[in-house]
Enzyme design. Structure first.
Site, PDB file in Angstrom:
ATOM      1  N   ASP A  52     -34.462 -14.799 -10.601  1.00  0.00           N
ATOM      2  CA  ASP A  52     -35.264 -16.029 -10.571  1.00  0.00           C
ATOM      3  C   ASP A  52     -35.053 -16.849  -9.304  1.00  0.00           C
ATOM      4  OD1 ASP A  52     -32.649 -16.606 -11.383  1.00  0.00           O
ATOM      5  OD2 ASP A  52     -33.223 -17.096 -13.422  1.00  0.00           O
ATOM      6  N   HIS A 107     -31.633 -18.701 -22.955  1.00  0.00           N
ATOM      7  CA  HIS A 107     -32.482 -18.004 -21.986  1.00  0.00           C
ATOM      8  C   HIS A 107     -31.721 -16.922 -21.235  1.00  0.00           C
ATOM      9  CE1 HIS A 107     -31.493 -21.322 -18.783  1.00  0.00           C
ATOM     10  NE2 HIS A 107     -30.698 -20.302 -18.596  1.00  0.00           N
TER      11      HIS A 107
HETATM   12  C1  F6R Z   1     -29.699 -17.536 -13.241  1.00  0.00           C
HETATM   13  C2  F6R Z   1     -30.051 -17.143 -14.596  1.00  0.00           C
HETATM   14  C3  F6R Z   1     -29.663 -17.967 -15.778  1.00  0.00           C
HETATM   15  C4  F6R Z   1     -28.149 -18.168 -15.884  1.00  0.00           C
HETATM   16  C5  F6R Z   1     -27.803 -19.008 -17.101  1.00  0.00           C
HETATM   17  C6  F6R Z   1     -26.319 -19.283 -17.218  1.00  0.00           C
HETATM   18  O1  F6R Z   1     -30.158 -16.597 -12.309  1.00  0.00           O
HETATM   19  O2  F6R Z   1     -30.694 -16.166 -14.737  1.00  0.00           O
HETATM   20  O3  F6R Z   1     -30.144 -17.343 -16.937  1.00  0.00           O
HETATM   21  O4  F6R Z   1     -27.521 -16.910 -15.975  1.00  0.00           O
HETATM   22  O5  F6R Z   1     -28.489 -20.227 -17.036  1.00  0.00           O
HETATM   23  O6  F6R Z   1     -25.902 -20.098 -16.173  1.00  0.00           O
HETATM   24  P1  F6R Z   1     -24.365 -20.489 -15.984  1.00  0.00           P
HETATM   25  O7  F6R Z   1     -23.654 -19.238 -15.628  1.00  0.00           O
HETATM   26  O8  F6R Z   1     -24.373 -21.487 -14.880  1.00  0.00           O
HETATM   27  O9  F6R Z   1     -23.910 -21.035 -17.301  1.00  0.00           O
END
Ligand code: F6R
Length: 263
Positions: free
Chosen positions: A67, A138
């Site tokens: 993304d 997500h």
């Molecule tokens: C980012 C992505 C998101 C993150 C998710 C967790 O490229 O795809 O789905 O993996 O928001 O983010 P953190 O690791 O910051 O908790």
């Protein structure tokens, strides 16, 4: 789906990096699917260390990120292009022209989604997709009610995601409200997926993602349909999993995991 619970965050991170590295050594031309976020920073630091100290070779690999924020160019410190350069690409010998992210500045969002899908296809598809999970469940930025067949497209972000990510911006109000994201269907096309989840604040959502009913309200539940989905978590994130004992038993007994027991 398989679930591997490691005692600490560090060991979950090292485990994930080692799986990526082993796959890359077996297939130097692999197409990596990459994620950003706080969870992945330590994984990329470990991959960079493996490149530096063990000669892990990225020279023939290609990558596609999940993304990118809409409205941020690659030189913006909060863009995911910048994140990837900063945390991984600048520290390994990957050919940057073979690293791909959606173009956050694209004028036509529909055309950009189609371009990205076509590029993934032309590369032969993603071999191993790395994923984190958001507090709202997500994967990528496939927010609640994303079609489980969705493809790369522009998506409005939820207030929860906004709350989760805005603190990473110098001015939280600068966080875009929309992002390009691979769809759930795009992610499901990857030949294998690894979902890495760490920390107590993810325990509730991880339980729903792994053991709850499949629902578009939690896009990570779609992974239950994937033929090669591996969930790696630390004790804290895995604390609420009902099948914990069984997952640990499989990890102890299955020959393929023997060489990973000491990580
Ligand atoms: C980012 C992505 C998101 C993150 C998710 C967790 O490229 O795809 O789905 O993996 O928001 O983010 P953190 O690791 O910051 O908790």
């Amino acid at each position: 789906m398989e679930v591997i619970i490691r005692p600490t965050t560090e060991s979950a991170v090292k485990f994930t990096a080692r799986l990526i590295a082993d796959q890359l050594r077996a297939n130097p031309k692999m197409v990596l699917g990459l994620a950003t976020g706080r969870t992945m920073e330590a994984v990329y630091a470990e991959l960079a260390r493996m490149h530096r100290e063990e000669g892990l070779d990225f020279s023939q690999a290609q990558s596609f990120n999940l993304d990118e924020y809409i409205g941020l160019s690659g030189d913006n410190k909060n863009s995911y292009r910048y994140y990837m350069n900063y945390h991984l690409f600048n520290h390994v010998n990957i050919d940057k022209s073979k690293t791909n992210l959606p173009n956050g500045m694209a004028e036509d969002p529909i055309a950009e989604g189609e371009r990205y899908e076509a590029a993934i296809k032309a590369a032969g598809g993603v071999d191993m997709q790395l994923l984190g999970i958001g507090r709202d469940g997500h994967i990528g930025f496939n927010e609640p009610l994303s079609s489980l067949n969705s493809r790369t497209r522009a998506k409005a972000l939820t207030p929860e995601t906004y709350e989760q990510n805005a603190p990473l911006f110098d001015k939280p109000e600068d966080m875009p409200m929309r992002a390009f994201t691979m769809g759930v269907g795009t992610i499901m096309d990857a030949k294998s997926v690894i979902l890495l989840v760490t920390g107590a604040e993810k325990a509730q959502i991880l339980k729903k993602a792994v053991e709850g009913p499949v629902t578009s309200m939690i896009s990570a539940t779609a992974l239950q349909y994937h033929n090669k989905a591996l969930v790696i978590c630390d004790e804290e994130a895995g604390a609420l999993l009902e099948g914990k004992k069984y997952y640990n038993w499989i990890f102890e007994k299955e020959p393929q995991w023997q060489k990973y027991h000491n990580i």
